[in-house]
Design a protein around this motif. Structure first.
Motif, mmCIF file in Angstrom:
data_model
loop_
_atom_site.group_PDB
_atom_site.id
_atom_site.type_symbol
_atom_site.label_atom_id
_atom_site.label_comp_id
_atom_site.label_asym_id
_atom_site.label_seq_id
_atom_site.Cartn_x
_atom_site.Cartn_y
_atom_site.Cartn_z
ATOM 1 N N ASN A 50 -8.418 1.020 -3.090
ATOM 2 C CA ASN A 50 -8.860 1.945 -2.033
ATOM 3 C C ASN A 50 -8.497 1.430 -0.641
ATOM 4 O O ASN A 50 -9.313 1.444 0.279
ATOM 5 N N ASN A 52 0.843 -1.205 0.000
ATOM 6 C CA ASN A 52 0.000 0.000 0.000
ATOM 7 C C ASN A 52 0.876 1.251 0.000
ATOM 8 O O ASN A 52 1.964 1.254 0.574
ATOM 9 N N ASP A 53 0.423 2.287 -0.679
ATOM 10 C CA ASP A 53 1.129 3.569 -0.620
ATOM 11 C C ASP A 53 0.130 4.707 -0.813
ATOM 12 O O ASP A 53 -1.045 4.469 -1.112
ATOM 13 N N SER A 54 0.588 5.933 -0.641
ATOM 14 C CA SER A 54 -0.320 7.089 -0.640
ATOM 15 C C SER A 54 -0.660 7.569 -2.050
ATOM 16 O O SER A 54 -1.440 8.495 -2.218
ATOM 17 N N THR A 55 -0.070 6.950 -3.067
ATOM 18 C CA THR A 55 -0.407 7.313 -4.451
ATOM 19 C C THR A 55 -1.512 6.420 -5.005
ATOM 20 O O THR A 55 -2.531 6.910 -5.486
ATOM 21 N N PHE A 56 -1.326 5.107 -4.902
ATOM 22 C CA PHE A 56 -2.266 4.172 -5.525
ATOM 23 C C PHE A 56 -3.302 3.607 -4.549
ATOM 24 O O PHE A 56 -4.352 3.140 -4.976
ATOM 25 N N HIS A 57 -2.979 3.584 -3.267
ATOM 26 C CA HIS A 57 -3.900 3.001 -2.272
ATOM 27 C C HIS A 57 -4.367 1.626 -2.734
ATOM 28 O O HIS A 57 -5.559 1.311 -2.675
ATOM 29 N N CYS A 58 -3.461 0.818 -3.230
ATOM 30 C CA CYS A 58 -3.833 -0.457 -3.838
ATOM 31 C C CYS A 58 -2.823 -1.523 -3.413
ATOM 32 O O CYS A 58 -1.628 -1.365 -3.626
ATOM 33 N N ASP A 113 -6.926 2.502 1.680
ATOM 34 C CA ASP A 113 -7.018 3.440 2.809
ATOM 35 C C ASP A 113 -8.364 3.307 3.524
ATOM 36 O O ASP A 113 -8.519 3.773 4.648
#
Ligand code: MN
Length: 155
Positions: free
Chosen positions: A133, A52-58, A135
């Motif tokens: 998603n 997970n990361d803050s760009t793709f949220h995937c 997040d």
């Protein structure tokens, strides 16, 4: 001296080849990953492919179930997409019959729908798991799939 150098290089090559073969046994596309215990029945391996990361949220990973192994019942707050890359498996949404899936099948798990997935009794199964998603939450684990529930598959 030259002979021992050639032998050393050959040995290193063989060790690397062997190590690669172990992580992608039987023509698997991605490494099998690490054996996990919690929230699964039977032997299951997981390899994260995209954290997970803050760009793709995937979150993307590959999961391999030995024959008979399956996840606990669970929910994904934002849903999940499964791409079966090997073997034969089962999946079920709460209140619906078990669906038999094979290499090449796609499984859509809608947001907040209780379900499970795993291998069929006589075959291992590997799938790619895509959780969008992330997040909003990745997974909420519930309870084991009983033998009675698992054996209710009609093939
Ligand atoms: Mn799921």
């Amino acid at each position: 001296m030259k002979r021992s150098l050639i032998l050393t290089v050959a040995l290193i090559f063989l060790l690397q080849f062997n190590s690669r073969a172990q992580t992608t046994a039987s023509g698997a596309i991605f490494p099998k990953g690490t054996k996990v215990q919690a929230n699964f029945t039977g032997a299951v391996w997981v390899q994260t492919l995209v954290p997970n990361d803050s760009t793709f949220h995937c979150v993307v990973g590959t999961v391999t179930f030995e024959p008979g192994a399956r996840s606990y019942w669970h929910i994904h707050n934002a849903g999940q997409i499964l791409l079966v890359t090997d073997g034969k498996g089962y999946t079920q949404e709460k209140g619906k019959p078990i669906r038999v899936v094979y290499k090449g099948d796609t499984i859509i798990c809608p947001p907040n729908v209780e379900h499970w997935h795993g291998a069929a009794p006589g075959s291992s199964m590997t799938h790619i798991s895509i959780i969008p998603n992330a997040d909003k939450g990745v997974v909420t684990w519930l309870r084991p799939v009983t033998d009675q529930e698992y054996n209710a598959a009609k093939e």
